[in-house]
Scaffold this active site. Structure first.
Site, PDB file in Angstrom:
ATOM      1  N   ASP A  30       0.865  -1.192   0.000  1.00 49.63           N
ATOM      2  CA  ASP A  30       0.000   0.000   0.000  1.00 49.63           C
ATOM      3  C   ASP A  30       0.898   1.238   0.000  1.00 49.63           C
ATOM      4  OD1 ASP A  30      -3.209   0.534   1.078  1.00 49.63           O
ATOM      5  OD2 ASP A  30      -1.786   2.206   1.075  1.00 49.63           O
ATOM      6  N   GLY A  91     -15.653   2.832   3.909  1.00 53.42           N
ATOM      7  CA  GLY A  91     -14.351   3.477   3.767  1.00 53.42           C
ATOM      8  C   GLY A  91     -13.633   3.150   2.483  1.00 53.42           C
ATOM      9  N   HIS A  98     -10.417  -5.171  -3.267  1.00 54.95           N
ATOM     10  CA  HIS A  98      -9.105  -5.457  -2.684  1.00 54.95           C
ATOM     11  C   HIS A  98      -9.245  -5.844  -1.225  1.00 54.95           C
ATOM     12  CE1 HIS A  98      -9.952  -1.145  -2.319  1.00 54.95           C
ATOM     13  NE2 HIS A  98      -9.293  -1.171  -1.170  1.00 54.95           N
ATOM     14  N   HIS A 100      -7.116  -5.701   2.308  1.00 50.13           N
ATOM     15  CA  HIS A 100      -5.959  -5.161   3.018  1.00 50.13           C
ATOM     16  C   HIS A 100      -5.444  -6.263   3.938  1.00 50.13           C
ATOM     17  CE1 HIS A 100      -6.790  -0.714   2.360  1.00 50.13           C
ATOM     18  NE2 HIS A 100      -7.999  -1.195   2.146  1.00 50.13           N
TER      19      HIS A 100
END
Ligand code: 5GP
Ligand code: ZN
Length: 112
Positions: A30, A91, A98, A100
């Protein structure tokens, strides 16, 4: 999908630090990490969000990929968090599905 930043990363059109590839999935770091380990895991095909993911097999593969990565990153034993932000209240800011993978520190609960 044209204009999608994660499609461009998957196509190699914009740079990213790719850490793992395979089975129609890639993982990269990221650009704004929220933990010592913060990786993004995406399908190489464009799917806008979890709401649009029709193939449960793909969802299973993404989760298994995250688990393998956690092992490779040596955060599996201490623990880690897998997050799928979905749509504005969740959010989500990039509308290409994706996961995280966050680890390397203690995570707080409840999340913000
Ligand atoms: P979301 O908020 O949609 O759940 O997460 C999107 C994530 O993508 C954010 O953590 C953000 O830092 C990351 N991100 C956005 N654009 C890029 C980019 O061009 N490259 C990389 N490596 N990460 C990005
Ligand atoms: Zn995309």
């Amino acid at each position: 999908m044209s204009g999608c930043v994660f499609c461009k990363i998957a196509a190699g059109e914009i740079p990213a630090t790719i850490v793992k590839k395979g089975n129609g999935i890639i993982a990269f770091t990221d650009m704004n990490p929220q933990a010592p380990t913060h990786l993004l895991i995406i399908p190489t095909i464009h799917i806008g969000s979890l709401n649009d993911a029709k193939d449960p097999g793909l969802l299973g593969n993404l989760l298994a990929f995250a688990r393998e990565l956690a092992k490779e990153q040596k955060i599996d034993a201490r623990g880690y968090r897998v997050v799928v932000n979905t749509n504005p209240d969740g959010g989500q800011t990039v509308f290409h599905l994706h996961l995280h993978l966050l680890g390397g520190r203690v995570m707080n609960w409840p999340p913000g």
